[in-house]
Design a protein around this motif. Structure first.
Motif, short mmCIF file in Angstrom:
data_model
loop_
_atom_site.label_atom_id
_atom_site.label_comp_id
_atom_site.label_asym_id
_atom_site.label_seq_id
_atom_site.Cartn_x
_atom_site.Cartn_y
_atom_site.Cartn_z
N ARG A 118 0.99 -0.81 0.20
CA ARG A 118 -0.21 0.29 -0.17
C ARG A 118 1.02 0.79 0.26
O ARG A 118 1.75 1.24 0.77
CB ARG A 118 -0.72 -0.10 1.24
N VAL A 119 0.85 2.21 -0.73
CA VAL A 119 1.56 3.74 -0.82
C VAL A 119 0.17 4.37 -0.19
O VAL A 119 -1.28 4.57 -0.62
CB VAL A 119 1.70 3.10 -2.56
N VAL A 120 0.54 5.49 0.03
CA VAL A 120 0.10 6.87 0.53
C VAL A 120 0.47 7.93 -1.03
O VAL A 120 1.81 8.30 -1.05
CB VAL A 120 0.01 7.81 1.77
N LEU A 121 -0.55 8.80 -1.47
CA LEU A 121 -0.22 9.32 -2.51
C LEU A 121 -1.08 10.91 -1.98
O LEU A 121 -2.20 10.66 -1.53
CB LEU A 121 -0.74 8.97 -3.69
N GLU A 122 -0.49 12.17 -1.88
CA GLU A 122 -0.60 13.21 -1.26
C GLU A 122 -0.53 14.61 -2.38
O GLU A 122 0.85 14.19 -3.07
CB GLU A 122 -0.06 13.57 -0.24
N GLU A 123 -0.82 14.87 -2.77
CA GLU A 123 -0.92 16.61 -3.86
C GLU A 123 -0.30 17.49 -3.05
O GLU A 123 -0.46 17.30 -1.73
CB GLU A 123 -2.36 16.75 -4.07
N GLU A 124 0.22 18.00 -3.25
CA GLU A 124 1.68 18.94 -3.08
C GLU A 124 1.13 20.19 -3.40
O GLU A 124 0.30 20.16 -4.23
CB GLU A 124 2.53 19.00 -3.77
N ARG A 125 0.48 21.11 -2.55
CA ARG A 125 0.24 22.46 -2.30
C ARG A 125 1.02 22.99 -3.75
O ARG A 125 0.45 23.81 -4.22
CB ARG A 125 0.06 23.40 -1.05
N ASP A 126 2.41 23.31 -3.50
CA ASP A 126 2.68 23.70 -5.10
C ASP A 126 2.73 23.01 -5.75
O ASP A 126 3.91 22.97 -6.99
CB ASP A 126 4.32 24.27 -4.64
N GLY A 127 2.93 22.06 -6.12
CA GLY A 127 1.95 20.89 -6.88
C GLY A 127 3.08 19.92 -7.46
O GLY A 127 3.37 20.29 -6.66
N GLY A 128 2.25 19.15 -8.01
CA GLY A 128 3.38 17.06 -8.03
C GLY A 128 2.73 16.52 -7.11
O GLY A 128 1.46 16.96 -6.37
N TYR A 129 3.09 15.59 -6.56
CA TYR A 129 2.36 14.80 -6.08
C TYR A 129 3.98 13.52 -4.65
O TYR A 129 5.15 13.95 -4.98
CB TYR A 129 1.67 13.40 -6.83
N SER A 130 3.82 13.61 -3.53
CA SER A 130 4.48 12.65 -2.55
C SER A 130 3.28 11.14 -2.35
O SER A 130 2.75 10.97 -2.14
CB SER A 130 4.39 12.96 -1.70
N ILE A 131 4.72 10.74 -2.34
CA ILE A 131 4.23 9.21 -1.89
C ILE A 131 5.44 8.37 -1.20
O ILE A 131 6.93 8.15 -1.56
CB ILE A 131 4.16 8.91 -3.66
N TYR A 132 4.70 7.76 -0.90
CA TYR A 132 5.54 6.65 0.61
C TYR A 132 4.94 5.42 0.75
O TYR A 132 3.57 5.27 0.42
CB TYR A 132 6.39 7.74 1.28
N VAL A 133 5.47 5.00 1.11
CA VAL A 133 4.63 2.95 1.53
C VAL A 133 5.18 3.09 2.70
O VAL A 133 6.56 2.87 4.12
CB VAL A 133 6.17 2.08 0.51
N PRO A 134 4.37 3.14 3.93
CA PRO A 134 4.22 2.86 5.04
C PRO A 134 4.90 1.51 5.96
O PRO A 134 5.40 1.04 7.02
CB PRO A 134 2.23 2.79 5.01
N ALA A 135 4.70 0.16 5.37
CA ALA A 135 5.52 -1.12 5.97
C ALA A 135 6.94 -0.41 4.93
O ALA A 135 7.42 -1.38 5.76
CB ALA A 135 4.64 -1.72 4.51
N LEU A 136 7.49 0.07 4.58
CA LEU A 136 8.80 0.00 4.28
C LEU A 136 9.70 1.15 5.41
O LEU A 136 9.14 2.67 3.74
CB LEU A 136 9.60 0.28 2.40
N PRO A 137 9.78 1.48 5.86
CA PRO A 137 10.35 3.02 6.28
C PRO A 137 11.34 3.41 5.47
O PRO A 137 12.21 2.89 4.82
CB PRO A 137 11.06 2.92 7.47
N GLY A 138 11.37 4.98 5.56
CA GLY A 138 12.10 6.14 4.43
C GLY A 138 12.16 5.53 3.16
O GLY A 138 12.73 5.86 2.13
N CYS A 139 10.73 4.21 2.43
CA CYS A 139 10.33 4.63 1.47
C CYS A 139 9.65 5.43 0.80
O CYS A 139 8.46 5.53 0.80
CB CYS A 139 10.40 3.08 0.83
N ALA A 140 10.02 6.83 -0.11
CA ALA A 140 9.39 7.42 -0.12
C ALA A 140 9.72 8.35 -1.73
O ALA A 140 10.79 7.86 -1.80
CB ALA A 140 9.39 8.52 0.30
N SER A 141 9.16 8.77 -3.00
CA SER A 141 9.05 9.66 -3.82
C SER A 141 8.13 10.40 -4.09
O SER A 141 7.68 10.85 -3.25
CB SER A 141 9.20 8.74 -5.05
#
Length: 76
Positions: free
Chosen positions: A7-30
């Protein structure tokens, strides 16, 4: 080749673009300019994360864990 689902968490950024991370994998983000780009980037990040675990002879995480999204109100 083993297949894994995370499972991944996808968040829309206020200034554009998206952040995404994997709760099950600490530090795994893009991130990415679009949802599709962010998802492609996190897929690559997950693959690299898992390869790193395998190279270090560490156990791979079990399937997707529970994820709960809640809003928390704070006053400042």
């Amino acid at each position: 080749m083993e297949r894994h689902i995370f499972r991944v968490v996808l968040e829309e950024e206020r200034d554009g673009g998206y952040s995404i991370y994997v709760p099950a994998l600490p530090g795994c983000a893009s991130q990415g300019e679009t949802r599709e780009e962010a998802l492609a980037n996190i897929r690559e990040a997950i693959e690299l994360y898992l390869w790193s675990l395998k190279d270090d002879n560490l156990p791979l995480p079990e399937g997707p864990g529970a994820v709960e999204v809640r809003e928390v109100e704070v006053a400042v």
